[in-house]
Design an enzyme around this catalytic site. Sequence first.
Site, mmCIF file in Angstrom:
data_model
loop_
_atom_site.group_PDB
_atom_site.id
_atom_site.type_symbol
_atom_site.label_atom_id
_atom_site.label_comp_id
_atom_site.label_asym_id
_atom_site.label_seq_id
_atom_site.Cartn_x
_atom_site.Cartn_y
_atom_site.Cartn_z
ATOM 1 N N HIS A 1 0.843 -1.198 0.000
ATOM 2 C CA HIS A 1 0.000 0.000 0.000
ATOM 3 C C HIS A 1 0.886 1.259 0.000
ATOM 4 C CE1 HIS A 1 -3.325 2.705 1.339
ATOM 5 N NE2 HIS A 1 -2.316 3.297 1.958
ATOM 6 N N GLU A 2 1.892 1.253 0.862
ATOM 7 C CA GLU A 2 2.798 2.408 0.921
ATOM 8 C C GLU A 2 3.534 2.599 -0.407
ATOM 9 O OE1 GLU A 2 2.879 4.600 3.328
ATOM 10 O OE2 GLU A 2 1.356 3.418 4.355
ATOM 11 N N HIS B 1 1.572 4.407 -2.949
ATOM 12 C CA HIS B 1 1.640 5.871 -2.893
ATOM 13 C C HIS B 1 2.799 6.390 -3.727
ATOM 14 C CE1 HIS B 1 -1.567 6.725 -0.168
ATOM 15 N NE2 HIS B 1 -1.073 5.977 0.807
ATOM 16 N N GLU C 1 -5.690 7.210 -1.186
ATOM 17 C CA GLU C 1 -5.705 5.971 -0.405
ATOM 18 C C GLU C 1 -6.340 4.835 -1.202
ATOM 19 O OE1 GLU C 1 -3.999 5.544 2.235
ATOM 20 O OE2 GLU C 1 -3.490 7.663 2.309
ATOM 21 N N ASP D 1 -4.522 1.395 -2.230
ATOM 22 C CA ASP D 1 -5.134 0.103 -1.928
ATOM 23 C C ASP D 1 -5.209 -0.752 -3.193
ATOM 24 O OD1 ASP D 1 -5.497 0.519 0.740
ATOM 25 O OD2 ASP D 1 -7.631 1.017 0.622
HETATM 26 ZN ZN LIG Z 1 -2.037 5.261 2.531
#
Ligand SMILES: [Zn+2]
Length: 420
Positions: A279-280, A283, A364, A368
Amino acid sequence: MSPTVLTALFVCALLAGLVLKFWLATRQIRHVAAHRDSVPSAFADRISLSAHHKAADYTIAKARLGILELGFGAAVLLGWTLLGGLDALNQVLLAWLGPGLPQQLALLAAFVLIGGVLDLPFSLYGTFVLEEQFGFNKMSFKLWLVDALKGALLGALIGLPIAALMLWLMGAAGDLWWLWAWCVWMGFNLLLLLIYPSFIAPLFNKFEPLQDESLKERVTQLMSRCGFSAKGLFVMDGSRRSAHANAYFTGFGASKRVVFFDTLLKSLTPGEVDAVLAHELGHFKHKHIIKRIVSMFALSLVGFALLGFLSQQLWFYLGLGVRPITADVQGVNSALALLLFMMAVPVFTTFISPIMAQLSRQHEFEADAYAVKQTDAADLKSALLKLYEDNASTLTPDPVYVKFYYSHPPATERLARMGA
Ligand SMILES: [Zn+2]
């Protein structure tokens, strides 16, 4: 503009913001309380009723403290501006030091110091009563005090020179000082980003290389699959201060590193840790970090240009309750202009915070979606639920409150998207 018009605008915006935020907080409290007694059906098999109760009670307690802080913050703001606090402080320092750079630097420092002292009761209550009550606080009073002193010392070491440089530019760099000041400010921020992971964060926490070989292997594989290299994988002793769990990817260029809170590694399986990291990485893949930095640069350019204009307007000072040192308002009043600007701008920008929050929630979802592609969706779902439970985040926030404040979409929406 006349000073009276600015005063009226300022008071109206402050009141409107207060009413809005108070309304939002009470909505959140009512909504969470109304859903306290049943776990949403989608989570019924995963989250116990007692965990759901804890999340509701914690959310409500935080919202109540937020209402108190809101009222107190508004009172302090009025005290500094229209009720003459900043003006009085300025006059006292003028009588003592006379006009000039030392007086202005002293004004900034005194303001920050007094602000810190006024915030103390909330900080202490938040840590040693609220967080303590829900089992999150792991700090002793001694550690809290050491942290506060270290923070103040670091703030003085870094903040005073940069503040002096800014004030000097405001007085000496001519009409376009704000452009120079913006360049310095940007350079300073980039430098902070660069040195934070290696030099500042270690002053407050211990960072140890990740020892768990199988997890290391897994994580390294995930990173190379996603096309990333990091200088190191670190475990941070987050449990020293709090039971809240987290993981982050920090730095850029040569200082890039992945940091796991020890609290996170304790509660997640290796597959779930993978999913959180993916997930990070999402980004990064979607360039969210760069976009955020670039938009911060652009916004602060607008801010500096506005400050450049306002600092030369007599009505800006008088309308916010301060007598400038001389009627020719350039130079000698720089510290006053800076402080008034920092206090007044948030009063007006409160109303655009839903746009920022919406953008962040969009990011976000994108992160995801990336994580689901790179790892197992089931792992990400169970990791998220564990984090929500461990952090006592409510599963039933008020939808309007979410729109205004939430940087992350609520669990229901995130899990629904992943399923689709
Ligand atoms: Zn996040």
